[in-house]
Every structure is written in structure tokens, then in C-alpha cells.
Scaffold this motif. Structure first.
Motif, mmCIF file in Angstrom:
data_model
loop_
_atom_site.group_PDB
_atom_site.id
_atom_site.type_symbol
_atom_site.label_atom_id
_atom_site.label_comp_id
_atom_site.label_asym_id
_atom_site.label_seq_id
_atom_site.Cartn_x
_atom_site.Cartn_y
_atom_site.Cartn_z
ATOM 1 N N MET A 55 0.827 -1.193 0.000
ATOM 2 C CA MET A 55 0.000 0.000 0.000
ATOM 3 C C MET A 55 0.867 1.251 0.000
ATOM 4 S SD MET A 55 -2.826 -1.235 2.788
ATOM 5 C CE MET A 55 -3.058 0.396 3.327
ATOM 6 N N ASN A 56 0.346 2.299 -0.601
ATOM 7 C CA ASN A 56 1.057 3.572 -0.599
ATOM 8 C C ASN A 56 0.881 4.232 0.758
ATOM 9 O OD1 ASN A 56 1.856 3.266 -3.228
ATOM 10 N ND2 ASN A 56 0.079 4.331 -4.051
ATOM 11 N N VAL A 57 1.967 4.488 1.397
ATOM 12 C CA VAL A 57 1.937 5.113 2.712
ATOM 13 C C VAL A 57 2.624 6.459 2.596
ATOM 14 C CG1 VAL A 57 2.682 4.915 5.087
ATOM 15 C CG2 VAL A 57 2.001 2.872 3.849
ATOM 16 N N LYS A 58 1.933 7.489 3.051
ATOM 17 C CA LYS A 58 2.516 8.821 3.031
ATOM 18 C C LYS A 58 3.197 9.079 4.364
ATOM 19 C CE LYS A 58 -0.786 10.837 -0.141
ATOM 20 N NZ LYS A 58 -1.799 11.881 -0.348
ATOM 21 N N ILE A 59 4.402 9.534 4.282
ATOM 22 C CA ILE A 59 5.158 9.852 5.488
ATOM 23 C C ILE A 59 5.256 11.367 5.577
ATOM 24 C CG2 ILE A 59 7.380 9.656 6.639
ATOM 25 C CD1 ILE A 59 7.754 6.995 5.176
ATOM 26 N N TYR A 60 4.769 11.878 6.687
ATOM 27 C CA TYR A 60 4.816 13.315 6.910
ATOM 28 C C TYR A 60 6.011 13.624 7.800
ATOM 29 C CZ TYR A 60 0.088 13.372 5.082
ATOM 30 O OH TYR A 60 -1.005 13.236 4.285
ATOM 31 N N GLU A 61 6.826 14.515 7.333
ATOM 32 C CA GLU A 61 7.978 14.926 8.123
ATOM 33 C C GLU A 61 7.739 16.326 8.643
ATOM 34 O OE1 GLU A 61 11.577 14.644 5.947
ATOM 35 O OE2 GLU A 61 11.332 12.520 5.528
ATOM 36 N N GLN A 62 8.034 16.507 9.875
ATOM 37 C CA GLN A 62 7.948 17.832 10.451
ATOM 38 C C GLN A 62 9.362 18.289 10.788
ATOM 39 O OE1 GLN A 62 5.394 17.681 13.830
ATOM 40 N NE2 GLN A 62 3.550 17.891 12.599
ATOM 41 N N HIS A 63 9.700 19.399 10.259
ATOM 42 C CA HIS A 63 11.005 19.967 10.569
ATOM 43 C C HIS A 63 10.802 20.992 11.675
ATOM 44 C CE1 HIS A 63 12.809 18.002 7.142
ATOM 45 N NE2 HIS A 63 11.730 18.338 6.451
ATOM 46 N N ILE A 64 10.970 20.516 12.869
ATOM 47 C CA ILE A 64 10.720 21.366 14.031
ATOM 48 C C ILE A 64 12.052 21.790 14.623
ATOM 49 C CG2 ILE A 64 9.771 21.419 16.347
ATOM 50 C CD1 ILE A 64 7.593 19.579 15.399
ATOM 51 N N GLU A 65 12.121 23.044 14.900
ATOM 52 C CA GLU A 65 13.354 23.620 15.416
ATOM 53 C C GLU A 65 13.051 24.265 16.770
ATOM 54 O OE1 GLU A 65 15.411 27.456 13.749
ATOM 55 O OE2 GLU A 65 15.733 25.736 12.449
ATOM 56 N N PRO A 66 13.792 23.882 17.807
ATOM 57 C CA PRO A 66 13.523 24.507 19.103
ATOM 58 C C PRO A 66 13.913 25.982 19.094
ATOM 59 C CG PRO A 66 15.438 23.095 19.253
ATOM 60 C CD PRO A 66 14.870 22.899 17.875
ATOM 61 N N ILE A 67 13.166 26.740 19.824
ATOM 62 C CA ILE A 67 13.408 28.179 19.907
ATOM 63 C C ILE A 67 14.024 28.482 21.259
ATOM 64 C CG2 ILE A 67 12.286 30.431 19.959
ATOM 65 C CD1 ILE A 67 10.192 29.231 18.094
ATOM 66 N N GLN A 68 15.093 29.234 21.229
ATOM 67 C CA GLN A 68 15.751 29.599 22.476
ATOM 68 C C GLN A 68 15.822 31.119 22.544
ATOM 69 O OE1 GLN A 68 19.729 28.132 22.821
ATOM 70 N NE2 GLN A 68 19.880 28.629 24.959
ATOM 71 N N LEU A 69 15.261 31.645 23.590
ATOM 72 C CA LEU A 69 15.282 33.087 23.815
ATOM 73 C C LEU A 69 16.192 33.375 24.998
ATOM 74 C CD1 LEU A 69 11.481 33.816 23.465
ATOM 75 C CD2 LEU A 69 13.243 34.135 21.750
ATOM 76 N N LYS A 70 17.023 34.374 24.828
ATOM 77 C CA LYS A 70 17.956 34.725 25.908
ATOM 78 C C LYS A 70 17.815 36.203 26.242
ATOM 79 C CE LYS A 70 21.714 31.529 24.900
ATOM 80 N NZ LYS A 70 23.125 31.438 24.531
ATOM 81 N N ASN A 71 18.105 36.475 27.480
ATOM 82 C CA ASN A 71 18.183 37.855 27.922
ATOM 83 C C ASN A 71 19.290 37.921 28.969
ATOM 84 O OD1 ASN A 71 17.824 40.478 28.486
ATOM 85 N ND2 ASN A 71 15.932 40.221 29.634
ATOM 86 N N ARG A 72 20.199 38.822 28.762
ATOM 87 C CA ARG A 72 21.325 38.937 29.682
ATOM 88 C C ARG A 72 21.412 40.378 30.172
ATOM 89 N NH1 ARG A 72 26.776 36.468 27.730
ATOM 90 N NH2 ARG A 72 25.537 34.629 28.135
ATOM 91 N N SER A 73 21.570 40.540 31.467
ATOM 92 C CA SER A 73 21.708 41.867 32.063
ATOM 93 C C SER A 73 23.057 41.931 32.764
ATOM 94 C CB SER A 73 20.595 42.130 33.072
ATOM 95 O OG SER A 73 19.348 42.079 32.438
ATOM 96 N N TYR A 74 23.620 43.128 32.747
ATOM 97 C CA TYR A 74 24.913 43.337 33.366
ATOM 98 C C TYR A 74 24.761 44.407 34.446
ATOM 99 C CZ TYR A 74 29.753 44.753 33.911
ATOM 100 O OH TYR A 74 30.987 45.059 34.429
ATOM 101 N N VAL A 75 25.252 44.105 35.634
ATOM 102 C CA VAL A 75 25.170 45.043 36.740
ATOM 103 C C VAL A 75 26.579 45.207 37.318
ATOM 104 C CG1 VAL A 75 24.169 45.503 38.996
ATOM 105 C CG2 VAL A 75 22.840 44.288 37.284
ATOM 106 N N SER A 76 27.000 46.440 37.429
ATOM 107 C CA SER A 76 28.319 46.690 38.030
ATOM 108 C C SER A 76 28.121 47.179 39.467
ATOM 109 C CB SER A 76 29.086 47.728 37.215
ATOM 110 O OG SER A 76 28.431 48.982 37.295
ATOM 111 N N GLU A 77 29.194 47.217 40.197
ATOM 112 C CA GLU A 77 29.145 47.727 41.571
ATOM 113 C C GLU A 77 28.781 49.200 41.580
ATOM 114 O OE1 GLU A 77 29.547 46.399 44.672
ATOM 115 O OE2 GLU A 77 29.514 44.409 43.735
ATOM 116 N N PHE A 78 29.217 49.924 40.545
ATOM 117 C CA PHE A 78 28.917 51.344 40.458
ATOM 118 C C PHE A 78 27.406 51.559 40.334
ATOM 119 C CE2 PHE A 78 28.153 55.164 37.927
ATOM 120 C CZ PHE A 78 28.697 56.104 38.776
ATOM 121 N N ASP A 79 26.747 50.669 39.509
ATOM 122 C CA ASP A 79 25.292 50.795 39.362
ATOM 123 C C ASP A 79 24.590 50.568 40.693
ATOM 124 O OD1 ASP A 79 25.490 51.321 36.668
ATOM 125 O OD2 ASP A 79 25.238 49.211 36.079
#
Length: 139
Positions: free
Chosen positions: A56-80
Motif C-alpha cells: 500500500m502507498n503510505v505517506k510519510i509526513y515529516e515535520q522539521h521542528i526547530e527549538p526556539i531559544q530566547l535569551k536575555n542577559r543583564s549586566y550590573v556593576s558595583e557602580f550601578d
């Protein structure tokens, strides 16, 4: 009468010995092998014939899923810390909350939250359902 009692006593002794943990597996294997050989005489195996038609003809569905990574970086000095005059713990809590807000803004900007409004006509209620997509389909 004595011969019957003696033969029953010997038969009982043999059965008790065969039920022990050292002889029981051996005679069970022997009996199982004999019964298996006896059963093979009456079993007719179905011969294997290859199929003449294509599968039988079988259809194969491929999903190209890519994880999403969100970053946020803060910098604090002693002066602040000294310049703002805040307590260090209070200032760090403020930065963590600010970092969370900025991540949420990135999530909204990338359209990772889908919202669906469902209206129920029977009791006139409105449901709002929001979903966060962790992985996004690339195709």
C-alpha cells in the motif's frame, strides 16, 4: 493390603521428591520437551507465499521542528548598585523581573503565543484560550 499401602507410600515419597526445588525444574523441562514433540506431530504449518502485488502507498509526513531559544542577559556593576542606592537584593529582584518582561516581549514579537476566543451560545460565556509554542515548524 500391605502391598497396596507400601506401593502408595512409595508413590507418595516419589511425588514429594519430584515436587522439591532441586528436581522440579528438571522433570518439568523433560515433560515439556516430550509434550512439545508430541504436539509438533499434529501441527500443520502454513507455507509462506510471497505477495504478487505492491504494498500500500503510505505517506510519510515529516515535520522539521526547530527549538526556539530566547535569551536575555543583564549586566550590573558595583557602580550601578552604589549609584542607585538600592539594596542589592531589591535591585536584583528588579532586574530579574525586568528580564522576565523582556523575554515575554520577545515571545510576543516572535508570535509564539496563539490566542483563541471561544464563545458559548448556550450560556453566553466567553473563553479565552492561549497556547505557548515551544517549537516552531520550519516548513
Amino acid at each position: 493390603m500391605i502391598y497396596i499401602l507400601l506401593s502408595i507410600f512409595i508413590l507418595y515419597t516419589i511425588c514429594c521428591c519430584l515436587d522439591g526445588p532441586d528436581l522440579k525444574p528438571k522433570w518439568q523441562d523433560w515433560l515439556g520437551g516430550k509434550l512439545h514433540q508430541y504436539g509438533n506431530q499434529f501441527v500443520k504449518y502454513i507455507p509462506y507465499y510471497p505477495l504478487d502485488f505492491s504494498p500500500m502507498n503510505v505517506k510519510i509526513y515529516e515535520q522539521h521542528i526547530e527549538p526556539i531559544q530566547l535569551k536575555n542577559r543583564s549586566y550590573v556593576s558595583e557602580f550601578d548598585l552604589l549609584h542607585n542606592g538600592y539594596n542589592k537584593d531589591i535591585y536584583m529582584d528588579h532586574l530579574v523581573k525586568s528580564s522576565h518582561r523582556q523575554l515575554f516581549d520577545e515571545i510576543e514579537k516572535n508570535n509564539l503565543i496563539t490566542t483563541e476566543i471561544i464563545q458559548n451560545p448556550y450560556n453566553h460565556s466567553i473563553e479565552i484560550e492561549s497556547r505557548l509554542e515551544v517549537c516552531k515548524n520550519v516548513i
